[in-house]
Design an enzyme around this catalytic site. Sequence first.
Site, mmCIF file in Angstrom:
data_model
loop_
_atom_site.group_PDB
_atom_site.id
_atom_site.type_symbol
_atom_site.label_atom_id
_atom_site.label_comp_id
_atom_site.label_asym_id
_atom_site.label_seq_id
_atom_site.Cartn_x
_atom_site.Cartn_y
_atom_site.Cartn_z
ATOM 1 N N LYS A 11 10.821 8.700 48.160
ATOM 2 C CA LYS A 11 12.146 9.332 48.319
ATOM 3 C C LYS A 11 12.226 10.569 47.453
ATOM 4 C CE LYS A 11 13.889 8.221 44.103
ATOM 5 N NZ LYS A 11 14.320 9.224 43.082
ATOM 6 N N ASP A 29 17.478 1.870 41.960
ATOM 7 C CA ASP A 29 17.302 2.571 43.228
ATOM 8 C C ASP A 29 16.627 1.732 44.303
ATOM 9 O OD1 ASP A 29 14.840 2.532 42.019
ATOM 10 O OD2 ASP A 29 14.357 4.634 42.406
#
Length: 319
Positions: free
Chosen positions: A17, A156
Site C-alpha cells: 500500500k 493498518d
Amino acid sequence: MRLEFHANLITIQAPAKVNLFLDVLCKRPDGFHEIDTVMCPLALCDRVTVQPLESSEIELTVTLPGSAERSEGGQDPAWQIPADATNLVARAAESVRRELAIRQGCRIHVEKRIPAAAGLGGGSSDAAATVVALLCLWAQWDRQLATSVCRTLGSDIPFFLGDTRQIGLARCTGRGELCTLIDATPAIEFCVMHPPVGCATREVYDRFKISQSGRDAAKIIGACKDGQVQKIGAELFNALQSSACCLNPWIGRQLELLADCGLEHSLMSGSGSSCFAITDRVQSLDLIVERAARMGVSRVYSAAAWFAPSIEQQLASHC
C-alpha cells in the site's frame, strides 16, 4: 488480497500500500496518534500460502526475492524478515487459533517482494492474508472476527481486508484501524522507490510536532472518485514527511530524484522510508532505475493501483 484455492491449501496475493494522504491529528491517551489517512493498494504483492497440519505446530518459511539473503548485522534491512514466532504472520496464526479455541497447526510460506522498513505495509498485508486464509481453511470465515483479530495485531492491518463490496482504496481513521472503503477505482500508475536505510515508525512519530495542517482528505477522495489523476497528485500529503526527512536523508534524495526525472507529484509513504510518484501516463523507468542505482538505491518498482473483489465474493465464486 486475491485468494487462490488449491485442494487443502490457500495462496493469497497480499498487496503493498501507499498513503495518498496522511494527517496526524493528536496524540491519544493510549500512546497512539489519531490519524486521518487514505490508503491505496498496489500491484506489488507478496504471496502467502497456508495449509493445515495434523500436528499443533505453526511452521513458517520465508523466501526472499532474487539473490537476497536473510540479512544479519549491517546488511540490507529491507530483508531482515524473521521466520520464527516474532514474525507478524506467526502471531496472526496464533491469534486466530486462540479466537477459535483450536490447536490444529498450519504451514505458512511467505514469498516476499515487498521490502520491510518501507512504509509499504508488507508485513501487515501478510498478516491480514494469514488471518483470512486460516479462517477460510477452517471453514469459519467471519468478517467481524477477522477485523477484530487484525485490529489487535496492528493499526493498518484491517485495511487489507477491504469490505463486503471490494478491496481497494479506503479512508482510515482512529490509529488507522477504522476503515471506510472509498467507492472509486482510479487508474493510477506509481513509481515506488525504497532506499537502503529504513525508518523506525516510533522515532518518526516521536520527532513529529503536532499542528493543524489545514488539509482535508475530502479533496483527494473527491479526485479519486472523479478518476482525475493529476488532481489526485496535486492533493498528495503526508504530515510525517518533514520529521522523517530529518531522521533519514534518503527520503529527500528520492524525492529530488523523482522530481529531476520529471515526475511532478511525489510523496513519502507512511512513516517511510519508501517514496513514490504518481503519473497518468506510461513512463519508462529506465532513467529512474539508472539514476537510482548510481545513488545507491537498487529497489525501484512500477506498480498500478490494485483492486479486487471482496473476500466474500471470492469465496462465493470458489463455491
